[in-house]
Design an enzyme around this catalytic site. Structure first.
Site, PDB file in Angstrom:
ATOM      1  N   ASN A   9       0.874  -1.173   0.000  1.00 35.70           N
ATOM      2  CA  ASN A   9       0.000   0.000   0.000  1.00 35.70           C
ATOM      3  C   ASN A   9       0.917   1.230   0.000  1.00 35.70           C
ATOM      4  O   ASN A   9       1.482   1.577   1.030  1.00 35.70           O
ATOM      5  CB  ASN A   9      -0.888  -0.030   1.260  1.00 35.70           C
ATOM      6  CG  ASN A   9      -1.685   1.249   1.449  1.00 35.70           C
ATOM      7  OD1 ASN A   9      -1.773   2.071   0.540  1.00 35.70           O
ATOM      8  ND2 ASN A   9      -2.267   1.414   2.629  1.00 35.70           N
ATOM      9  N   TRP A  10       1.033   1.827  -1.162  1.00 31.87           N
ATOM     10  CA  TRP A  10       1.965   2.961  -1.292  1.00 31.87           C
ATOM     11  C   TRP A  10       1.414   4.245  -0.676  1.00 31.87           C
ATOM     12  O   TRP A  10       2.123   5.242  -0.584  1.00 31.87           O
ATOM     13  CB  TRP A  10       2.306   3.197  -2.764  1.00 31.87           C
ATOM     14  CG  TRP A  10       3.317   2.233  -3.314  1.00 31.87           C
ATOM     15  CD1 TRP A  10       3.932   1.212  -2.635  1.00 31.87           C
ATOM     16  CD2 TRP A  10       3.843   2.213  -4.653  1.00 31.87           C
ATOM     17  NE1 TRP A  10       4.806   0.571  -3.480  1.00 31.87           N
ATOM     18  CE2 TRP A  10       4.775   1.155  -4.715  1.00 31.87           C
ATOM     19  CE3 TRP A  10       3.612   2.978  -5.799  1.00 31.87           C
ATOM     20  CZ2 TRP A  10       5.478   0.854  -5.888  1.00 31.87           C
ATOM     21  CZ3 TRP A  10       4.303   2.676  -6.957  1.00 31.87           C
ATOM     22  CH2 TRP A  10       5.230   1.625  -7.001  1.00 31.87           C
ATOM     23  N   LYS A  11       0.147   4.253  -0.322  1.00 32.99           N
ATOM     24  CA  LYS A  11      -0.493   5.466   0.235  1.00 32.99           C
ATOM     25  C   LYS A  11      -0.245   6.658  -0.699  1.00 32.99           C
ATOM     26  O   LYS A  11      -0.146   6.471  -1.900  1.00 32.99           O
ATOM     27  CB  LYS A  11       0.005   5.710   1.664  1.00 32.99           C
ATOM     28  CG  LYS A  11      -0.158   4.463   2.545  1.00 32.99           C
ATOM     29  CD  LYS A  11       0.039   4.727   4.006  1.00 32.99           C
ATOM     30  CE  LYS A  11      -0.191   3.431   4.774  1.00 32.99           C
ATOM     31  NZ  LYS A  11      -0.132   3.611   6.218  1.00 32.99           N
ATOM     32  N   HIS A  93      -9.590   1.593   4.743  1.00 34.51           N
ATOM     33  CA  HIS A  93      -8.330   1.762   5.473  1.00 34.51           C
ATOM     34  C   HIS A  93      -8.565   2.745   6.624  1.00 34.51           C
ATOM     35  O   HIS A  93      -9.332   3.702   6.487  1.00 34.51           O
ATOM     36  CB  HIS A  93      -7.232   2.270   4.539  1.00 34.51           C
ATOM     37  CG  HIS A  93      -5.878   2.238   5.180  1.00 34.51           C
ATOM     38  ND1 HIS A  93      -5.472   3.188   6.091  1.00 34.51           N
ATOM     39  CD2 HIS A  93      -4.857   1.347   5.082  1.00 34.51           C
ATOM     40  CE1 HIS A  93      -4.247   2.881   6.516  1.00 34.51           C
ATOM     41  NE2 HIS A  93      -3.847   1.775   5.917  1.00 34.51           N
ATOM     42  N   GLU A  95      -6.914   5.112   7.700  1.00 34.81           N
ATOM     43  CA  GLU A  95      -6.652   6.526   7.386  1.00 34.81           C
ATOM     44  C   GLU A  95      -7.869   7.161   6.715  1.00 34.81           C
ATOM     45  O   GLU A  95      -8.175   8.332   6.922  1.00 34.81           O
ATOM     46  CB  GLU A  95      -5.393   6.631   6.500  1.00 34.81           C
ATOM     47  CG  GLU A  95      -4.136   6.438   7.343  1.00 34.81           C
ATOM     48  CD  GLU A  95      -2.969   5.782   6.624  1.00 34.81           C
ATOM     49  OE1 GLU A  95      -2.936   5.766   5.379  1.00 34.81           O
ATOM     50  OE2 GLU A  95      -2.077   5.278   7.325  1.00 34.81           O
ATOM     51  N   GLU A 165      -5.533  -4.467  10.841  1.00 37.26           N
ATOM     52  CA  GLU A 165      -4.522  -3.426  11.008  1.00 37.26           C
ATOM     53  C   GLU A 165      -4.822  -2.596  12.254  1.00 37.26           C
ATOM     54  O   GLU A 165      -5.584  -1.625  12.186  1.00 37.26           O
ATOM     55  CB  GLU A 165      -4.524  -2.497   9.791  1.00 37.26           C
ATOM     56  CG  GLU A 165      -4.164  -3.173   8.489  1.00 37.26           C
ATOM     57  CD  GLU A 165      -3.556  -2.187   7.507  1.00 37.26           C
ATOM     58  OE1 GLU A 165      -2.473  -2.471   6.992  1.00 37.26           O
ATOM     59  OE2 GLU A 165      -4.146  -1.121   7.263  1.00 37.26           O
ATOM     60  N   GLY A 171       2.481   2.491  10.790  1.00 40.87           N
ATOM     61  CA  GLY A 171       3.495   3.531  10.643  1.00 40.87           C
ATOM     62  C   GLY A 171       4.217   3.890  11.928  1.00 40.87           C
ATOM     63  O   GLY A 171       4.923   4.893  11.981  1.00 40.87           O
ATOM     64  N   SER A 211       3.384  -1.799  10.466  1.00 43.55           N
ATOM     65  CA  SER A 211       4.831  -1.889  10.710  1.00 43.55           C
ATOM     66  C   SER A 211       5.438  -3.240  10.338  1.00 43.55           C
ATOM     67  O   SER A 211       6.358  -3.723  10.998  1.00 43.55           O
ATOM     68  CB  SER A 211       5.150  -1.528  12.164  1.00 43.55           C
ATOM     69  OG  SER A 211       4.783  -0.175  12.414  1.00 43.55           O
ATOM     70  N   GLY A 233       4.958   1.598   4.671  1.00 39.83           N
ATOM     71  CA  GLY A 233       6.311   2.149   4.592  1.00 39.83           C
ATOM     72  C   GLY A 233       7.356   1.242   3.952  1.00 39.83           C
ATOM     73  O   GLY A 233       8.109   1.680   3.073  1.00 39.83           O
TER      74      GLY A 233
HETATM   75  P1  PGA Z   1       2.799   0.541   7.620  1.00 38.61           P
HETATM   76  O1  PGA Z   1       1.336   0.766   7.030  1.00 38.61           O
HETATM   77  O2  PGA Z   1       3.334  -0.730   7.029  1.00 38.61           O
HETATM   78  O3  PGA Z   1       3.584   1.738   7.146  1.00 38.61           O
HETATM   79  O4  PGA Z   1       2.686   0.466   9.095  1.00 38.61           O
HETATM   80  C1  PGA Z   1       0.450  -0.310   6.859  1.00 38.61           C
HETATM   81  C2  PGA Z   1      -0.869   0.178   6.313  1.00 38.61           C
HETATM   82  O5  PGA Z   1      -1.338   1.248   6.714  1.00 38.61           O
HETATM   83  O6  PGA Z   1      -1.495  -0.497   5.470  1.00 38.61           O
END
Ligand code: PGA
Length: 248
Positions: A9-11, A93, A95, A165, A171, A211, A233
């Site tokens: 997931n490149w966000k 997600h 976010e 998640e 993150g 993470s 990340g």
């Molecule tokens: P992260 O994000 O690997 O940077 O913790 C995971 C995600 O939000 O899908």
């Protein structure tokens, strides 16, 4: 047998130039029973398709609007994603739930819209740190799974992916303990069984996200009910993503 899914997931990262650089030397020696998926921002999807369409790697999107077409300024429909060869779409997600204020019912509409175009939704669920401290982790996960998937046909549930998640792990560099990810995965599978029966529950793939990196991926996929990972990340650097895939 459930295929292991390693999903990037490149966000909101990677310009077209950076994406070109990422794939310049990206060579995957694909392994039996394992799938690699890249979910770039919408603006990179045509370019990612160009790089990946002759490979075994799949690509998908990070979000979608639950209508086919029309007056929805700024939005992208599942029909458009399907047209670009996407096979998966991340939905709900944290976010998006937290920053964009997406509700459970809106997320449920997205799940149906993605399935209608014969793509697989990757539904994200997970508790906040406060909920965890208050002992509400299980209730939160169950509620989110129920709200998003209630009414989904069993055959569609079989191709749905659910990512556990926990918000505090995203993150933060503080991944969940593999046992906690396994417990969440067991609970999710049970909830799917309640909704659509045993077959769907044993087919649905459950990922852990938060993470994940090359050092801890193996400890998660070793767990019986964890079928892969959703990676933010650590997926932005090609060497790191390949290493995660191979260690999974
Ligand atoms: P992260 O994000 O690997 O940077 O913790 C995971 C995600 O939000 O899908």
């Amino acid at each position: 047998m459930r295929k292991t899914l390693i999903a990037a997931n490149w966000k909101m990262n990677m310009t077209v130039k950076e994406t070109e650089k990422f794939f310049k030397d990206f060579k995957l020696a694909s392994e039996e029973g394992k799938e690699l998926l890249v979910c770039p921002p919408f603006t990179d999807i045509p370019l990612v398709k160009f790089f990946l369409e002759r490979s075994s790697i799949r690509w998908g999107a990070q979000d979608v609007y639950p209508e086919e077409r029309g007056a929805f300024t700024g939005e992208i429909s599942p029909v458009m994603l399907k047209d670009l060869g996407c096979t998966y779409v991340i939905v709900g997600h944290s976010e998006r739930r937290q920053i964009m204020g997406e509700s459970d019912s809106f997320i449920a509409r997205k799940v149906s819209a993605v399935l209608k175009e014969e793509m697989s939704p990757i539904l994200c669920v997970g508790e906040t740190e406060e909920e965890r401290n208050a002992g509400k982790t299980e209730a939160r996960i169950r509620d989110e799974v129920m709200a998003a998937l209630k009414g989904t046909e069993a055959k569609n549930l079989e191709k749905t992916v659910i990512a556990y998640e926990p918000l505090w792990a995203i993150g933060s560099g503080k991944a969940a303990a593999p046992e906690d990810a396994e417990n969440a995965a067991v609970l999710i599978r049970k909830t799917v069984q309640e909704l659509a029966g045993k077959k769907a529950a044993s087919a649905v793939r459950i990922l852990y996200g938060g993470s994940v990196n090359a050092d801890n991926i193996a400890s998660f996929v070793k767990k019986k009910n964890v079928d892969g990972a959703l990676i933010g990340g650590a997926s932005l650097e090609p060497g790191s993503l390949l290493e995660i895939y191979h260690k999974a």
